[in-house]
Design a protein around this motif. Structure first.
Motif, PDB file in Angstrom:
ATOM      1  N   SER A 146       0.862  -1.175   0.000  1.00  0.00           N
ATOM      2  CA  SER A 146       0.000   0.000   0.000  1.00  0.00           C
ATOM      3  C   SER A 146       0.900   1.227   0.000  1.00  0.00           C
ATOM      4  CB  SER A 146      -0.923  -0.001   1.236  1.00  0.00           C
ATOM      5  OG  SER A 146      -0.194   0.262   2.424  1.00  0.00           O
ATOM      6  N   SER A 147       0.306   2.393   0.054  1.00  0.00           N
ATOM      7  CA  SER A 147       1.115   3.610   0.073  1.00  0.00           C
ATOM      8  C   SER A 147       1.920   3.739   1.355  1.00  0.00           C
ATOM      9  CB  SER A 147       0.210   4.836  -0.096  1.00  0.00           C
ATOM     10  OG  SER A 147      -0.739   4.906   0.982  1.00  0.00           O
TER      11      SER A 147
ATOM     12  N   LEU B 154       8.257  -2.724   6.095  1.00  0.00           N
ATOM     13  CA  LEU B 154       8.391  -1.301   6.393  1.00  0.00           C
ATOM     14  C   LEU B 154       7.022  -0.647   6.426  1.00  0.00           C
ATOM     15  CD1 LEU B 154      10.869  -2.179   4.227  1.00  0.00           C
ATOM     16  CD2 LEU B 154      11.616   0.113   4.819  1.00  0.00           C
ATOM     17  N   TYR B 155       6.793   0.154   7.457  1.00  0.00           N
ATOM     18  CA  TYR B 155       5.508   0.850   7.627  1.00  0.00           C
ATOM     19  C   TYR B 155       5.781   2.327   7.895  1.00  0.00           C
ATOM     20  CZ  TYR B 155       1.132   2.374   9.768  1.00  0.00           C
ATOM     21  OH  TYR B 155      -0.020   3.062  10.076  1.00  0.00           O
ATOM     22  N   SER B 156       5.191   3.183   7.057  1.00  0.00           N
ATOM     23  CA  SER B 156       5.365   4.642   7.195  1.00  0.00           C
ATOM     24  C   SER B 156       3.985   5.292   7.337  1.00  0.00           C
ATOM     25  CB  SER B 156       6.095   5.212   5.972  1.00  0.00           C
ATOM     26  OG  SER B 156       7.386   4.677   5.857  1.00  0.00           O
ATOM     27  N   PRO B 157       3.517   5.482   8.571  1.00  0.00           N
ATOM     28  CA  PRO B 157       2.202   6.101   8.765  1.00  0.00           C
ATOM     29  C   PRO B 157       2.161   7.547   8.271  1.00  0.00           C
ATOM     30  CG  PRO B 157       3.359   5.913  10.851  1.00  0.00           C
ATOM     31  CD  PRO B 157       4.160   5.173   9.860  1.00  0.00           C
ATOM     32  N   VAL B 158       3.320   8.219   8.363  1.00  0.00           N
ATOM     33  CA  VAL B 158       3.477   9.566   7.817  1.00  0.00           C
ATOM     34  C   VAL B 158       4.815   9.613   7.099  1.00  0.00           C
ATOM     35  CG1 VAL B 158       2.012  10.747   9.515  1.00  0.00           C
ATOM     36  CG2 VAL B 158       4.437  10.338  10.034  1.00  0.00           C
ATOM     37  N   SER B 159       5.018  10.640   6.292  1.00  0.00           N
ATOM     38  CA  SER B 159       6.192  10.678   5.430  1.00  0.00           C
ATOM     39  C   SER B 159       7.498  10.724   6.195  1.00  0.00           C
ATOM     40  CB  SER B 159       6.102  11.889   4.503  1.00  0.00           C
ATOM     41  OG  SER B 159       6.061  13.093   5.267  1.00  0.00           O
TER      42      SER B 159
ATOM     43  N   ALA C 219       8.840   2.641  10.410  1.00  0.00           N
ATOM     44  CA  ALA C 219       9.114   1.487  11.282  1.00  0.00           C
ATOM     45  C   ALA C 219       9.505   0.309  10.403  1.00  0.00           C
ATOM     46  CB  ALA C 219       7.901   1.142  12.125  1.00  0.00           C
ATOM     47  N   GLU C 220      10.549  -0.399  10.819  1.00  0.00           N
ATOM     48  CA  GLU C 220      11.030  -1.528  10.022  1.00  0.00           C
ATOM     49  C   GLU C 220      11.336  -2.712  10.921  1.00  0.00           C
ATOM     50  OE1 GLU C 220      14.656  -2.837   6.949  1.00  0.00           O
ATOM     51  OE2 GLU C 220      14.520  -0.766   7.703  1.00  0.00           O
ATOM     52  N   VAL C 221      10.914  -3.896  10.472  1.00  0.00           N
ATOM     53  CA  VAL C 221      11.232  -5.156  11.149  1.00  0.00           C
ATOM     54  C   VAL C 221      11.914  -6.055  10.135  1.00  0.00           C
ATOM     55  CG1 VAL C 221      10.327  -7.182  12.319  1.00  0.00           C
ATOM     56  CG2 VAL C 221       9.285  -4.958  12.734  1.00  0.00           C
ATOM     57  N   ASN C 222      13.049  -6.604  10.513  1.00  0.00           N
ATOM     58  CA  ASN C 222      13.818  -7.455   9.619  1.00  0.00           C
ATOM     59  C   ASN C 222      14.133  -8.782  10.302  1.00  0.00           C
ATOM     60  OD1 ASN C 222      16.919  -8.329   8.893  1.00  0.00           O
ATOM     61  ND2 ASN C 222      15.788  -7.706   7.073  1.00  0.00           N
TER      62      ASN C 222
ATOM     63  N   LEU D  48      12.845   2.151  14.543  1.00  0.00           N
ATOM     64  CA  LEU D  48      11.878   3.226  14.317  1.00  0.00           C
ATOM     65  C   LEU D  48      12.691   4.477  14.003  1.00  0.00           C
ATOM     66  CD1 LEU D  48       8.895   4.110  14.366  1.00  0.00           C
ATOM     67  CD2 LEU D  48       9.247   4.768  16.775  1.00  0.00           C
ATOM     68  N   THR D  49      12.439   5.073  12.838  1.00  0.00           N
ATOM     69  CA  THR D  49      13.236   6.213  12.369  1.00  0.00           C
ATOM     70  C   THR D  49      12.329   7.407  12.094  1.00  0.00           C
ATOM     71  OG1 THR D  49      14.796   4.686  11.314  1.00  0.00           O
ATOM     72  CG2 THR D  49      14.899   7.006  10.665  1.00  0.00           C
TER      73      THR D  49
END
Length: 371
Positions: free
Chosen positions: A134-135, A213-218, A222-225, A277-278
């Motif tokens: 998704s976006s 990878l999940y980006s709720p805002v630009s 958050a990334e899990v590997n 989390l970045t």
């Protein structure tokens, strides 16, 4: 690591073929040269010459006509009998769309050694995928499988090269009737390269490297590997006794004295898990980037080994060997490394920079209370 690109699927193939030859080999003296130099060395320390002048003259007169009585063995030429042929083949497939991009590679490599019973083979399969779910959500999954087989003479390539370059030319490698000569007290690199058996190492391993990878805002990601790797390795060392003969066909040394088989199997799981989390935000001429995360790396390994001698070399399994001198062993190990970390970066107009790091690590390798 190559990755797929958006567009039509493309297929490519490339390969190469080649041959190897030894370089920078020591220049060894022949039989006459060896005997003359050794006599000189003896005389320099006040000793009588080891080889008589009559023997040396007989060597010169024969000039290789009577190799049993007056051997002049070129150990390098007789031992380095393989071509070192190698070949590599790669097939690549790449393509995808705005939702899924993929890159697949299949490779095969084989290489012959320069001595008998020496080779290396590798089969490699890799598949890299990039998903746009998704976006706000993306995923990457990389899969890899590799299978290798390495073969060497059971006596060891290092030993064979050492004997090849160390045994003087006036020792017999092959008798005129085709039987194995004694070499140096039964150590004959020619026969050991060809008939001492094989030491085969097979390794198969597969790995997964998956990221979500999940980006709720630009400005926030958050990334899990997760990246596990599983390895199976087996080593089979079959040694065969080699009978050497004197030129008159009298049996001489047997080296090694018995056949034997050693089997070693190892299983290993290596896993790496990381979560971060970045936050990366610009405020006019200011940029602030903050990263926080945790990771855990662990390894679990088990192995066992078994040995028997007097095995049937035509059916080389441990059950055909003698139990009198059998040995069995095994082991296991496990360790875990766990870390928590954070980093903050600040810059002003890309000219003034500040960075702060902090982390906490723990290791299972230390005793309780000191991890």
């Amino acid at each position: 690591t190559k990755r797929g690109t958006e567009g039509k699927f493309s297929v490519s193939y490339n390969n190469y073929l080649g041959w190897q030859e030894p370089t920078d080999m020591p220049d060894l003296v022949d039989a006459v040269g060896y005997m003359e130099l050794l006599n000189t060395a003896y005389q320099n320390v006040g000793r009588d010459p080891l080889y008589s002048n009559d023997l040396i003259e007989q060597y010169k007169k024969q000039n290789g006509v009577s190799p049993d009585l007056y051997p002049n063995t070129d150990w390098q030429k007789e031992t380095l009998t393989k071509s070192g042929f190698q070949q590599s083949h790669f097939l690549n497939i790449s393509g995808g769309n705005d939702r899924l991009k993929t890159f697949t590679s299949l490779g095969y490599f084989t290489q012959d050694g320069l001595i008998e019973n020496s080779s290396f083979n590798r089969l490699n399969l890799r598949n890299n995928m990039d998903w746009t779910l998704s976006s706000k959500v993306k995923a990457k999954v990389d899969l890899q499988f590799t299978s290798t087989k390495r073969t060497n003479p059971a006596s060891g390539a290092n030993n064979i090269f050492m004997w090849m370059n160390g045994i003087p030319a006036n020792q017999i490698g092959i008798n005129s009737d085709g039987s194995w000569g004694t070499g140096w007290n039964g150590l004959n690199p020619i026969s050991h390269a060809k008939e001492s058996g094989e030491f085969v190492t097979r390794t198969n391993w597969g790995s997964i490297n998956a990221s979500l990878l999940y980006s709720p805002v630009s400005w926030l990601t958050a990334e899990v590997n997760v990246a596990p790797k599983f390895t199976l390795e087996s080593k089979d060392n079959l040694t065969k006794p080699i009978q050497s003969y004197l030129p008159d066909v009298t049996p001489s040394f047997v080296n090694p004295t018995k056949s034997s088989l050693t089997n070693t199997d190892t299983k290993t799981l290596h896993n790496n898990i990381r979560a971060t989390l970045t936050a990366d935000k610009n405020f006019w001429n200011h940029n602030i980037k903050i990263l926080a995360g945790a990771s855990q790396e662990e390894r679990h390994s088990r192995n066992h080994t078994a040995y028997r001698d007097s095995v049937n070399v035509d059916y080389p399994v441990l059950g055909t060997g003698s139990a009198a001198n059998q040995t069995v062993g095994g082991g296991a190990d496990k360790w875990v490394l766990r870390s928590f970390f954070a980093r903050a970066n600040y810059n002003y107009k890309q000219g003034y920079l500040f960075e702060f790091n902090i982390r906490h690590d723990g290791s299972a390798r230390f005793a309780k209370g000191n991890k």
